[in-house]
Scaffold this active site. Structure first.
Site, PDB file in Angstrom:
ATOM      1  N   ARG A  50       0.805  -1.221   0.000  1.00 15.88           N
ATOM      2  CA  ARG A  50       0.000   0.000   0.000  1.00 15.88           C
ATOM      3  C   ARG A  50       0.839   1.273   0.000  1.00 15.88           C
ATOM      4  O   ARG A  50       0.362   2.345  -0.285  1.00 15.88           O
ATOM      5  CB  ARG A  50      -0.968  -0.015   1.179  1.00 15.88           C
ATOM      6  CG  ARG A  50      -2.321  -0.529   0.722  1.00 15.88           C
ATOM      7  CD  ARG A  50      -3.337  -0.419   1.784  1.00 15.88           C
ATOM      8  NE  ARG A  50      -2.846  -1.066   3.021  1.00 15.88           N
ATOM      9  CZ  ARG A  50      -3.549  -1.172   4.114  1.00 15.88           C
ATOM     10  NH1 ARG A  50      -4.745  -0.671   4.183  1.00 15.88           N
ATOM     11  NH2 ARG A  50      -3.052  -1.780   5.175  1.00 15.88           N
ATOM     12  N   LYS A 149      -1.916 -18.701   6.723  1.00 14.44           N
ATOM     13  CA  LYS A 149      -2.747 -18.918   7.893  1.00 14.44           C
ATOM     14  C   LYS A 149      -2.766 -17.645   8.728  1.00 14.44           C
ATOM     15  O   LYS A 149      -1.805 -16.881   8.647  1.00 14.44           O
ATOM     16  CB  LYS A 149      -2.231 -20.103   8.715  1.00 14.44           C
ATOM     17  CG  LYS A 149      -0.848 -19.861   9.328  1.00 14.44           C
ATOM     18  CD  LYS A 149      -0.643 -20.659  10.565  1.00 14.44           C
ATOM     19  CE  LYS A 149      -1.042 -19.944  11.814  1.00 14.44           C
ATOM     20  NZ  LYS A 149      -0.083 -18.982  12.342  1.00 14.44           N
ATOM     21  N   HIS A 179       3.079 -23.643   7.515  1.00 22.23           N
ATOM     22  CA  HIS A 179       4.502 -23.830   7.197  1.00 22.23           C
ATOM     23  C   HIS A 179       5.133 -25.004   7.953  1.00 22.23           C
ATOM     24  O   HIS A 179       6.171 -25.499   7.571  1.00 22.23           O
ATOM     25  CB  HIS A 179       5.298 -22.527   7.383  1.00 22.23           C
ATOM     26  CG  HIS A 179       5.609 -22.172   8.792  1.00 22.23           C
ATOM     27  ND1 HIS A 179       4.733 -21.535   9.613  1.00 22.23           N
ATOM     28  CD2 HIS A 179       6.723 -22.370   9.535  1.00 22.23           C
ATOM     29  CE1 HIS A 179       5.287 -21.360  10.802  1.00 22.23           C
ATOM     30  NE2 HIS A 179       6.500 -21.852  10.779  1.00 22.23           N
ATOM     31  N   LYS A 183       8.387 -28.256   7.051  1.00 23.91           N
ATOM     32  CA  LYS A 183       9.628 -28.468   7.818  1.00 23.91           C
ATOM     33  C   LYS A 183      10.164 -29.864   7.521  1.00 23.91           C
ATOM     34  O   LYS A 183       9.409 -30.827   7.532  1.00 23.91           O
ATOM     35  CB  LYS A 183       9.365 -28.317   9.326  1.00 23.91           C
ATOM     36  CG  LYS A 183       9.152 -26.867   9.755  1.00 23.91           C
ATOM     37  CD  LYS A 183       9.031 -26.794  11.267  1.00 23.91           C
ATOM     38  CE  LYS A 183       8.580 -25.416  11.731  1.00 23.91           C
ATOM     39  NZ  LYS A 183       9.626 -24.416  11.813  1.00 23.91           N
ATOM     40  N   HIS A 241      -0.776 -25.549  13.278  1.00 24.59           N
ATOM     41  CA  HIS A 241       0.482 -26.296  13.419  1.00 24.59           C
ATOM     42  C   HIS A 241       0.356 -27.524  14.326  1.00 24.59           C
ATOM     43  O   HIS A 241       0.745 -28.629  13.968  1.00 24.59           O
ATOM     44  CB  HIS A 241       1.593 -25.409  13.994  1.00 24.59           C
ATOM     45  CG  HIS A 241       1.815 -24.135  13.231  1.00 24.59           C
ATOM     46  ND1 HIS A 241       1.704 -24.057  11.870  1.00 24.59           N
ATOM     47  CD2 HIS A 241       2.150 -22.893  13.635  1.00 24.59           C
ATOM     48  CE1 HIS A 241       1.960 -22.817  11.472  1.00 24.59           C
ATOM     49  NE2 HIS A 241       2.232 -22.089  12.530  1.00 24.59           N
ATOM     50  N   LYS A 340       4.782 -18.635  24.062  1.00 21.91           N
ATOM     51  CA  LYS A 340       5.855 -17.692  23.764  1.00 21.91           C
ATOM     52  C   LYS A 340       6.567 -17.334  25.059  1.00 21.91           C
ATOM     53  O   LYS A 340       6.021 -17.511  26.144  1.00 21.91           O
ATOM     54  CB  LYS A 340       5.274 -16.434  23.114  1.00 21.91           C
ATOM     55  CG  LYS A 340       4.647 -16.742  21.749  1.00 21.91           C
ATOM     56  CD  LYS A 340       4.509 -15.517  20.891  1.00 21.91           C
ATOM     57  CE  LYS A 340       3.820 -15.855  19.585  1.00 21.91           C
ATOM     58  NZ  LYS A 340       4.700 -16.496  18.614  1.00 21.91           N
TER      59      LYS A 340
END
Ligand code: BG6
Length: 452
Positions: A50, A149, A179, A183, A241, A340
């Site tokens: 953009r 995703k 993803h 792997k 995942h 996390k």
């Protein structure tokens, strides 16, 4: 040796071309493939964003991103010059097809080549962009669309997106990316399970006590706080995942590696997930949020501080006890956990076997530890099997657990390609095996929705 198969000349159009995913993953992945000679010189990478920006400015932006994101020694000035010749940039508003004129002009007349539209944007733009391509007559049988995703934020929104994109593209032209499926070690799960006869008889209830799947990250949410706070760990990691990992561990052998054969088997697992009902939430799920602290001696802020708000905010940690209700896995719990700002980045799958039924060893050696198979997904990818062994020397039967430990990097001695490298090449070849089919995504949302 695995073979490098070049892909046909293509146009790769990336919406979100200045965004984090393009800079950290997609462009470094394409650089690696170009460097290895897998993409032709007249293929084009067309970024759409953009911001007003000249081609020169865009190229400088990508150069800086590659220097930051490639590993030491991977950036090469000559290779870069060849690579950047393929880049172009268009400033366009995804929702305003009037601004697509330059893009459309650049694509017209190139109908014979593979055209891949990569949507690294918010999911609410997936439908409108697909419609824009259709309305401008830019789709033919060589066109594919990649959806990053998350596809939606619940079952309803996923269905709406799938319907809208599905009005413009056939299902076999739609590539929903997860993803983790690209792997190397995740693919190795298939090799381990179906390339060896050793594990199959053991891979079931009565032998396996439980399965643990852990995806731990040391990083916090960083600059993605707005996205993350409306998403949380359950939607960001588990819906896709983690459930895909459950599928690969739990599924039956597909009849071949054909894309639908594999996806049919995964779908059966998703359909067999036992619902977690409202009155089981307290006993089968845990959610948490990181607070301020230190990781490896570095002080890091808590999630609430990063959010800068008094509201509770999203969960950054989630653990679940999952059950797959079928003959193979009945009553074998699958414990999933992800979060996390945990101590270190590490992802692994543990198959914990049952205790021996009766110990024949004398008192001294009674502490027999049950076998476990650990599949390390990252870092230090490999497989470890712990077995009991007799300690050498006199003094009777003293037993101790030891490991048969295989490190893939040491064994194969090659760089492990990032998952996006493989996945982008698979899209360009038109092979959807490593991508999620509509019914998989929707079944996963259905299961997650009742927990949310
Ligand atoms: C992404 C999530 O899909 O996967 C991120 O949106 C997460 O929040 C990332 O950090 C983890 O991927 P990897 O490959 O680093 O394990």
């Amino acid at each position: 040796m695995a073979q490098l198969i070049p892909v046909d000349t293509f146009d790769l159009i990336i919406f979100g071309g200045t965004g984090d995913l393009a800079m950290r993953k997609l462009l470094p992945a394409m650089y690696h493939r170009a460097r290895d000679g897998q993409i032709t010189t007249d293929s084009r990478i067309i970024a759409v964003g953009r911001g007003e920006m000249s081609r020169t400015d865009y190229v400088s932006l990508v150069e800086r991103a590659l220097q930051e994101n490639l590993k030491e020694g991977e950036f090469d000035a000559n290779e870069w010059r060849e690579f950047e010749a393929r880049l172009s940039y268009f400033n366009a508003d995804a929702l305003d097809y009037g601004t697509w004129t330059d893009l459309a002009k650049s694509l017209s007349g190139k109908h014979e080549r593979t055209r891949v539209i990569y949507l690294a944007t918010a999911p609410q733009l997936f439908g409108p962009i697909a419609t824009g391509f259709s309305a401008n007559g830019l789709i033919n049988s060589c066109t594919r669309i990649v959806l990053e995703k998350p596809v939606g934020h619940d079952l309803l929104s996923a269905r709406l997106i799938n319907d809208e994109v599905g009005r413009c593209f056939d299902e076999n032209q739609i590539f929903r990316i997860d993803h983790y499926l690209g792997k190397e070690t995740v693919q190795n799960l298939l090799a381990l399970r179906f390339g060896n006869s050793l594990f199959e008889p053991l891979w079931r209830r009565g032998v396996v006590d439980h399965v643990q799947i852990t995806v731990a990250e040391a990083l916090g949410v960083g600059g993605r706080i707005d996205f993350y706070n409306s998403t949380g760990a359950l939607r960001d990691m588990v819906q896709n995942h983690m459930l895909q990992l459950v599928c690969l561990v739990a599924m039956e052998a597909p009849s071949s590696l054909d894309h639908d054969a594999v996806r049919d088997e995964k779908l059966k697992v998703l359909r067999a997930l036992k619902p977690i009902t409202a009155d089981e939430i307290k006993t089968r799920t845990v959610r948490g949020q990181y607070t301020a602290g230190a990781i490896n001696g570095t002080t890091v802020p808590g999630y609430a501080e990063e959010l800068g708000s008094d509201t509770d905010g999203a969960e950054t940690f989630v653990a679940l006890k999952v059950e797959v209700e079928n003959w193979r896995w009945s009553n074998v719990p699958f414990y999933l956990r992800t979060g996390k700002r945990l101590e270190s980045k590490h992802s692994e799958i543990v198959i914990q076997f049952q205790d021996v039924p009766h110990s024949i060893f004398p008192d001294l050696a009674r502490n027999i530890v049950a076998n476990r198979l650990t599949i390390r997904l990252q870092p230090d990818e490999g497989v470890k099997l712990s077995v009991m062994a007799k300690e050498p020397g006199p003094g009777g039967f003293a037993l101790r657990p030891v490991s048969l430990d295989l490190s893939f990097e040491e064994t194969f001695g090659i760089r492990y390609p990032d998952s996006y490298e493989r996945l982008l090449m698979e899209v360009l070849r038109g092979n959807p095996a490593l991508f999620m089919r509509r019914d998989e995504v929707e079944t996963a949302w259905q299961w997650i929705d009742q927990i949310i």
